[in-house]
Motif scaffolding. Structure first.
Motif: not given
Length: 239
Positions: A22-25, A158-167, A189-195
């Motif tokens: 969910s980082g907009g890739k 490599f794309m990243t963004a704050d988890p709250g922003v992605r959520a 769900n996003i934080r669990e997927r990251d892990r």
């Protein structure tokens, strides 16, 4: 970016776009491919398609895959992409059925990391992805494109963004489709997927040593396109 499109007609490269969920890739990669006249391949959609097939055929229950049963189904799962003029993008099909919308649901999202960690699944899809990109002129996004699928790609992002922003982005996307979801559930769900993506044994999510990092937490899509211009100019010049 017209000059890049002109350049890219003669200089074909592979652009690997990796990063967190969910980082907009996909949105970024799709637009980049369109501007360059390249083929866009959403590898995450391929793993989601396998997950959806497993759910619909009883090989995944309550988010947990029956590995043996799912692996036994892999030969049945024919995945293709077809261009959709209405979206100016490619839709994904499984055995001739368009599943572009169905694969984006929360049930698939909750199980896809578990499915993508199965070695047999990854081997099948990586081989398909490598075949799709063998002639270059592609923008491919996923979790291990620059590290496993195309370690020699001319440009790795490599794309990243704050988890709250992605959520929040994911929440607004799902609500626009009429799904009844909560922001808290999506962020969890996003934080669990990251892990799960970073800790899995097979092809864990990690930044390639030579990847360029794009943190788009506070950037619009237009700003991201502007950011990539000098990098593209340099890589196409070397091709």
């Amino acid at each position: 970016m017209n000059s890049f499109r002109d350049n890219s007609q003669n200089k074909k490269i592979v652009i690997a776009v990796d990063g967190f969920s969910s980082g907009g890739k996909s949105t970024f990669a799709r637009l980049l491919a369109a501007r360059l006249g390249y083929i866009f391949i959403d590898t995450g959609a391929m793993y989601r398609a396998v997950t959806l097939y497993g759910i619909e055929h009883g090989a995944i229950r309550n988010g947990v895959p029956d590995r043996e049963r799912l692996v036994g189904m892999l030969g049945e799962i024919d995945i293709t992409f077809r261009f959709n003029p209405a979206r100016q993008a490619s839709d994904i099909y499984v055995r001739g059925e368009c599943v572009e919308e169905k694969i984006r649901g929360i049930e698939v999202s909750a199980a896809v990391s578990s499915v993508s960690s199965i070695p047999e699944v990854r081997r099948k899809l990586v081989a398909m992805q490598q075949q799709m990109g063998k002639d270059k002129g592609v923008v491919m996004d996923g979790r291990d494109i620059g590290t496993v699928v195309f370690p020699d790609a001319e440009l790795k992002l490599f794309m990243t963004a704050d988890p709250g922003v992605r959520a929040r982005r994911r929440y607004e996307e799902l609500r626009a489709r009429g799904e009844d979801v909560s922001l808290e559930e999506i962020e969890r769900n996003i934080r669990e997927r990251d892990r799960a993506d970073q800790e899995r044994e097979v092809s864990p999510l990690r930044k390639a040593a030579d990847a360029v990092v794009l943190d788009n937490s506070g950037m619009t899509l237009a700003q991201q396109m502007e950011w990539i211009e000098p990098i593209l100019a340099e890589r196409l010049g070397k091709a």
